[in-house]
Scaffold this active site. Sequence first.
Site, PDB file in Angstrom:
ATOM      1  CG  HIS A 226      -0.226   0.358   2.491  1.00 15.18           C
ATOM      2  ND1 HIS A 226       0.507  -0.570   3.167  1.00 15.18           N
ATOM      3  CD2 HIS A 226      -0.139   1.507   3.200  1.00 15.18           C
ATOM      4  CE1 HIS A 226       1.015  -0.006   4.246  1.00 15.18           C
ATOM      5  NE2 HIS A 226       0.654   1.259   4.295  1.00 15.18           N
TER       6      HIS A 226
HETATM    7  C1  UD1 Z   1      -2.014   5.590   6.042  1.00 12.52           C
HETATM    8  C2  UD1 Z   1      -0.707   5.919   6.770  1.00 12.52           C
HETATM    9  C3  UD1 Z   1       0.269   4.774   6.654  1.00 12.52           C
HETATM   10  C4  UD1 Z   1      -0.365   3.469   7.086  1.00 12.52           C
HETATM   11  C5  UD1 Z   1      -1.636   3.258   6.288  1.00 12.52           C
HETATM   12  C6  UD1 Z   1      -2.348   1.991   6.625  1.00 12.52           C
HETATM   13  C7  UD1 Z   1      -0.076   8.292   6.720  1.00 12.52           C
HETATM   14  C8  UD1 Z   1       0.874   9.264   6.125  1.00 12.52           C
HETATM   15  N1  UD1 Z   1      -0.058   7.078   6.172  1.00 12.52           N
HETATM   16  O1  UD1 Z   1      -1.718   5.479   4.672  1.00 12.52           O
HETATM   17  O2  UD1 Z   1       1.389   5.028   7.471  1.00 12.52           O
HETATM   18  O3  UD1 Z   1       0.541   2.411   6.883  1.00 12.52           O
HETATM   19  O4  UD1 Z   1      -2.504   4.362   6.546  1.00 12.52           O
HETATM   20  O5  UD1 Z   1      -3.411   1.812   5.748  1.00 12.52           O
HETATM   21  O6  UD1 Z   1      -0.781   8.619   7.641  1.00 12.52           O
HETATM   22  N2  UD1 Z   1      -9.070   5.323   1.675  1.00 12.52           N
HETATM   23  C9  UD1 Z   1     -10.297   4.727   1.586  1.00 12.52           C
HETATM   24  N3  UD1 Z   1     -10.922   4.407   2.763  1.00 12.52           N
HETATM   25  C10 UD1 Z   1     -10.379   4.654   3.980  1.00 12.52           C
HETATM   26  C11 UD1 Z   1      -9.130   5.269   4.042  1.00 12.52           C
HETATM   27  C12 UD1 Z   1      -8.474   5.590   2.886  1.00 12.52           C
HETATM   28  O7  UD1 Z   1     -10.817   4.484   0.509  1.00 12.52           O
HETATM   29  O8  UD1 Z   1     -11.006   4.331   5.011  1.00 12.52           O
HETATM   30  C13 UD1 Z   1      -8.366   5.651   0.428  1.00 12.52           C
HETATM   31  C14 UD1 Z   1      -8.530   7.091   0.005  1.00 12.52           C
HETATM   32  O9  UD1 Z   1      -8.644   7.113  -1.357  1.00 12.52           O
HETATM   33  C15 UD1 Z   1      -7.234   7.745   0.422  1.00 12.52           C
HETATM   34  C16 UD1 Z   1      -6.233   6.607   0.305  1.00 12.52           C
HETATM   35  O10 UD1 Z   1      -6.980   5.428   0.623  1.00 12.52           O
HETATM   36  O11 UD1 Z   1      -6.920   8.831  -0.379  1.00 12.52           O
HETATM   37  C17 UD1 Z   1      -5.079   6.732   1.228  1.00 12.52           C
HETATM   38  O12 UD1 Z   1      -5.502   6.942   2.582  1.00 12.52           O
HETATM   39  P1  UD1 Z   1      -4.591   7.807   3.591  1.00 12.52           P
HETATM   40  O13 UD1 Z   1      -5.177   7.839   4.929  1.00 12.52           O
HETATM   41  O14 UD1 Z   1      -4.268   9.122   2.938  1.00 12.52           O
HETATM   42  O15 UD1 Z   1      -3.224   7.041   3.632  1.00 12.52           O
HETATM   43  P2  UD1 Z   1      -2.859   5.489   3.587  1.00 12.52           P
HETATM   44  O16 UD1 Z   1      -2.183   5.218   2.289  1.00 12.52           O
HETATM   45  O17 UD1 Z   1      -3.988   4.612   3.978  1.00 12.52           O
END
Ligand code: UD1
Length: 411
Positions: A226
Site C-alpha cells: 500500500h
Molecule cells: C495511512 C498511513 C500509513 C499506514 C496506512 C495503513 C499516513 C501518512 N499514512 O496510509 O502510514 O501504513 O494508513 O493503511 O498517515 N481510503 C479509503 N478508505 C479509507 C481510508 C483511505 O478508501 O477508510 C483511500 C482514500 O482514497 C485515500 C487513500 O486510501 O486517499 C489513502 O488513505 P490515507 O489515509 O491518505 O493514507 P494510507 O495510504 O492509507
Amino acid sequence: MKIILVVGARPNFMKAGPIIKAVREHNRRTDKPREEIRLVLVHTGQHYDQAMSGSFFNDLDLPRPDVHLGVGSGSHAVQTAEVMRQFESVVLAERPDAVVVVGDVNSTLACALVAAKISFDSKGTRPLIAHVEAGLRSYDKGMPEEVNRIVTDHVCDLLFVTEQSGADNLLREGTSPAQIHFVGNTMIDSLLASKARADESAILERFGLRNGRVDQTEQYALLTLHRPSNVDDRETFVNILEGLRDLSQSMPVVFPVHPRTRKRIAEFHLDGALDGIHLVDPLGYLDFLCLMKNAQLVVTDSGGIQEETTCLRVPCVTVRENTERPVTVTQGTNIIAGTASQNIRAAVKKQMMSGSTGLIPEKWDGMAAFRIVEILAAAIERKQSSSLIDIESAAVEVTAAMTGSTQPETP
Ligand code: UD1
C-alpha cells in the site's frame, strides 16, 4: 486524571486497544479516586471505511470513540491541517492531563503538534504528551511516516519505545534519557490477546485454503502492498509483481488490497500481471491474523506486519529498501528485499528454504500497555504535585506581598 487517546488510521487501532484495557485494569485496581483515569478516545476519521476502521473496532472490542472528527482523506497538508484544526477544540474543551498518540500516521503528528502548542492559561499550561512506538527511524525522509515519527518524537514528553534501536535513535538525537521508556510493543499485546480468537476465523475455509481439518491447511503466501512509493509508480509496482511470479506459480498468493492499491491496479491496467495472485477486499483484524499465522510466507511493505510476522515466527519478505524496525531482521523472521524483481525473487527463495523461526524480541510479552499506563499515571501525578507546589508557592508570594513579609504566615 484525564487522558485523551488518539486513533486515526488502521494501524493505530491495534496499538491503542491494549492501552484502553490497561486503563480499565488500572482503574479496577486503584481505590483512590484521584488516581482513577478518565479516558477520552478520539478518532480523527483519517480512515473511515468499514473495512479500514469499523471492523477493527468490533474485532478488537474497542469502545465507540467519545469524539469522532470525521476528517477523511486529503493531501498530507489538508489532512494534517484539518485534524489539527478540529483536535484543538477538543483539547481545549477537555483540558486533559495527557494526550497519548500512537504510531506514525498523519493523525499522530497532527495531534501531537496541537497538544505541544496548546495553552490552558497565561502560564502556558498544557497536557503531557506521550508517543507510543517512539524512536523508530528508517532514515528515509522520502517516507511520510519518517517525517511524522521525527517531528512527533521531538514535541513529546514521554517516549515509549518498542525496541532498543528506538531508544538508541532518540539518544543520538539528543533526547533526555529520562523521557525514554523501553516498554515493549502494544501491537504485539493485541496480537497475543487475539491469537486464540483468530484461530476461530473461517477465512481459510472461505478462501478454499483449508478443507475442514486444522492440519490440512493448503500452502499459500500472503501479500500486502500500500505504500505510495511502491504502488503509485507503475514501474516499481510492475517490478514487485514480476519478482513474485515464481512464488505465485508455486502456490496461491492471497492479496488483501488497500483502497489506494485497488485504484492503481485499475489505473495502470495491471490485472494481467496478477496471475496466481488472488485479490480480495481489505480484511478485518482477526481474519488477517489467521491468514498471517498460517501462511508459508508473507510479502509486505507494511511496518506493523514485519513485527507481527516476527512474533508469529512466520517468514517475511519486506519489499522496501529499509526498515525502521531493525529488530525484525536481526532477531526476527524478516528480510529486507528492496523492490528490484531479482532481489525479491532471491529473498523469497531464501525464506522458503531456510525455515528459520527467529527469536521473539525483548519485552514483546503482551504487557507493554500495562507498563505504559503505570508510567503515564506516575508522570501525571508528579506533574500534578509539582503544579500544586507552584500554586502553593504562588499563594505564599501573594500573601507575602500583601503583608510585606517574606515568610509564609503560620496557619
Ligand atoms: C495511512 C498511513 C500509513 C499506514 C496506512 C495503513 C499516513 C501518512 N499514512 O496510509 O502510514 O501504513 O494508513 O493503511 O498517515 N481510503 C479509503 N478508505 C479509507 C481510508 C483511505 O478508501 O477508510 C483511500 C482514500 O482514497 C485515500 C487513500 O486510501 O486517499 C489513502 O488513505 P490515507 O489515509 O491518505 O493514507 P494510507 O495510504 O492509507
